[in-house]
Motif scaffolding. Structure first.
Motif, PDB file in Angstrom:
ATOM      1  N   MET A   1       0.986  -1.265   0.139  1.00 21.66           N
ATOM      2  CA  MET A   1       0.015   0.053   0.075  1.00 21.66           C
ATOM      3  C   MET A   1       1.051   1.068   0.054  1.00 21.66           C
ATOM      4  O   MET A   1       1.806   1.306   0.733  1.00 21.66           O
ATOM      5  N   SER A   2       0.481   2.142  -0.697  1.00 17.06           N
ATOM      6  CA  SER A   2       1.441   3.460  -0.900  1.00 17.06           C
ATOM      7  C   SER A   2       0.969   4.380   0.450  1.00 17.06           C
ATOM      8  O   SER A   2       0.143   4.408   1.036  1.00 17.06           O
ATOM      9  N   THR A   3       2.150   5.196   0.437  1.00 18.46           N
ATOM     10  CA  THR A   3       1.899   6.268   1.663  1.00 18.46           C
ATOM     11  C   THR A   3       0.760   7.154   1.361  1.00 18.46           C
ATOM     12  O   THR A   3       0.122   7.717   2.254  1.00 18.46           O
ATOM     13  N   THR A   4       0.620   7.583   0.017  1.00 15.87           N
ATOM     14  CA  THR A   4      -0.569   8.297  -0.236  1.00 15.87           C
ATOM     15  C   THR A   4      -1.850   8.066  -0.021  1.00 15.87           C
ATOM     16  O   THR A   4      -2.414   8.417   0.863  1.00 15.87           O
ATOM     17  N   LEU A   5      -2.073   6.560  -0.221  1.00 18.93           N
ATOM     18  CA  LEU A   5      -3.230   5.884   0.258  1.00 18.93           C
ATOM     19  C   LEU A   5      -3.497   5.588   1.682  1.00 18.93           C
ATOM     20  O   LEU A   5      -4.653   6.042   2.115  1.00 18.93           O
ATOM     21  N   ALA A   6      -2.473   5.408   2.403  1.00 18.54           N
ATOM     22  CA  ALA A   6      -2.252   5.047   3.824  1.00 18.54           C
ATOM     23  C   ALA A   6      -2.756   6.607   4.469  1.00 18.54           C
ATOM     24  O   ALA A   6      -3.591   6.560   5.432  1.00 18.54           O
ATOM     25  N   LEU A   7      -2.284   7.768   3.811  1.00 17.41           N
ATOM     26  CA  LEU A   7      -2.301   9.049   4.636  1.00 17.41           C
ATOM     27  C   LEU A   7      -4.125   9.520   4.168  1.00 17.41           C
ATOM     28  O   LEU A   7      -4.578   9.929   5.157  1.00 17.41           O
ATOM     29  N   ALA A   8      -4.399   9.069   3.035  1.00 15.83           N
ATOM     30  CA  ALA A   8      -5.900   9.504   2.859  1.00 15.83           C
ATOM     31  C   ALA A   8      -6.717   8.583   3.469  1.00 15.83           C
ATOM     32  O   ALA A   8      -7.653   9.195   4.015  1.00 15.83           O
ATOM     33  N   VAL A  60     -16.641  -4.664  -0.050  1.00 16.26           N
ATOM     34  CA  VAL A  60     -15.620  -4.993  -0.978  1.00 16.26           C
ATOM     35  C   VAL A  60     -15.958  -6.345  -1.803  1.00 16.26           C
ATOM     36  O   VAL A  60     -15.576  -6.533  -2.854  1.00 16.26           O
ATOM     37  N   LEU A  61     -16.687  -7.172  -1.279  1.00 16.01           N
ATOM     38  CA  LEU A  61     -17.099  -8.249  -1.828  1.00 16.01           C
ATOM     39  C   LEU A  61     -18.038  -8.124  -2.668  1.00 16.01           C
ATOM     40  O   LEU A  61     -18.474  -9.076  -3.585  1.00 16.01           O
ATOM     41  N   ILE A 163      -9.622   1.613  -1.424  1.00 15.71           N
ATOM     42  CA  ILE A 163      -8.995   0.296  -0.977  1.00 15.71           C
ATOM     43  C   ILE A 163      -9.351  -0.765  -2.223  1.00 15.71           C
ATOM     44  O   ILE A 163      -8.609  -1.556  -2.636  1.00 15.71           O
ATOM     45  N   ALA A 164     -10.679  -0.753  -2.507  1.00 19.37           N
ATOM     46  CA  ALA A 164     -10.970  -1.723  -3.746  1.00 19.37           C
ATOM     47  C   ALA A 164     -10.428  -1.464  -4.935  1.00 19.37           C
ATOM     48  O   ALA A 164     -10.220  -2.213  -5.699  1.00 19.37           O
ATOM     49  N   ASN A 165     -10.292   0.036  -5.220  1.00 18.06           N
ATOM     50  CA  ASN A 165      -9.561   0.222  -6.516  1.00 18.06           C
ATOM     51  C   ASN A 165      -8.003   0.415  -6.466  1.00 18.06           C
ATOM     52  O   ASN A 165      -7.398   0.570  -7.334  1.00 18.06           O
ATOM     53  N   ALA A 166      -7.336  -0.120  -5.244  1.00 19.48           N
ATOM     54  CA  ALA A 166      -5.850  -0.122  -5.043  1.00 19.48           C
ATOM     55  C   ALA A 166      -5.148  -1.366  -5.768  1.00 19.48           C
ATOM     56  O   ALA A 166      -4.000  -1.153  -5.788  1.00 19.48           O
TER      57      ALA A 166
END
Length: 245
Positions: A1-8, A60-61, A163-166
């Motif tokens: 997981m990218s830092t940008t995604l984690a911060l978001a 997500v499912l 998350i689903a699009n990551a």
């Protein structure tokens, strides 16, 4: 997981932490005079986090397909009819709020049912409570509060979408959802720690705040319900007026 995604996700979780179920109810429980039952608060917050986590997994499912089916079921209904129904519902909610406020005025100064339930659930010995169901009552409150918020889970829905699009593994998806839920309840946990650490100094202030809530909480419910109704009615009316022809 990218830092940008984690911060978001962290930012969205902190935004979600200010909702009715994740912050206001925990504060209300912490305002109970006397010793704080940390186990009871933990049960409530754990139930909230578990509910959010399960909803995220379902989304997500592909549970979003069910929502799409609902939209398709109403696809043939003219939008004007739907807005009129929303307007009528909003007016009905406003009328209900007046009834709630009138009932609150008639019982001004009396500890309401919620206050009595909270005191019993938060101060009774372990295994006791309201009808011997204090812990289950807290879990039920958590489920009711979060269920009512499902329709307004905008930050969480945005987080699930990210998350689903990551394009990450199921392990990372599950970890991200779990981490989101932990961050979401973190402010309430920190407030609980402050309440415990500053017990003697905070007790007089909390008693005064609790007394105010006892006198005015029922009115606040009426105002809140009325605000929801006004929002529904205004949204429908503005949309109807903006529609061409």
């Amino acid at each position: 997981m990218s830092t940008t995604l984690a911060l978001a996700l962290t930012g969205l979780a902190l935004l979600d932490s200010t909702s009715f179920g994740t912050l206001l109810i925990p504060i209300w429980l912490l305002l109970t005079p006397g010793r704080v039952r940390t186990g009871r608060i933990a049960i409530y917050l754990a139930t909230v986090a578990a509910f959010y986590f399960c909803v995220g997994v379902l989304l997500v499912l592909g549970a979003g397909a069910a929502l799409e089916a609902v939209r398709e079921a109403f696809a043939d209904v003219p939008p004007t009819h739907l807005r009129i129904a929303q307007l009528v519902a909003g007016v009905a909610v406003i009328a209900w709020s007046y009834r709630l406020e009138a009932r609150a005025r008639s019982r001004a100064g009396e500890p309401g049912r919620l206050q009595r339930w909270r005191t019993a659930a938060m101060t009774a010995p372990e295994g006791e409570g309201v009808g011997g169901r204090g812990v289950r009552g807290l879990m039920s409150l958590a489920l009711v509060a979060t269920t009512l918020e499902v329709a307004t889970m905008v930050p969480y829905l945005a987080a699930v979408g990210l998350i689903a699009n990551a394009d990450v593994t199921w392990q990372v998806t599950g970890g991200a959802l779990a981490g989101y839920c932990v961050v979401m309840i973190l402010p309430a946990v920190l407030l609980g720690a402050v309440r415990i650490a500053a017990h003697d100094r905070a007790e007089p202030v909390l008693r005064r705040i609790n007394d105010w809530f006892t006198r005015n909480s029922a009115k606040a419910v009426g105002w809140t319900v009325g605000g929801i109704g006004i929002g529904m009615a205004l949204n429908a009316a503005i949309t109807l007026l903006a529609e061409p022809g």
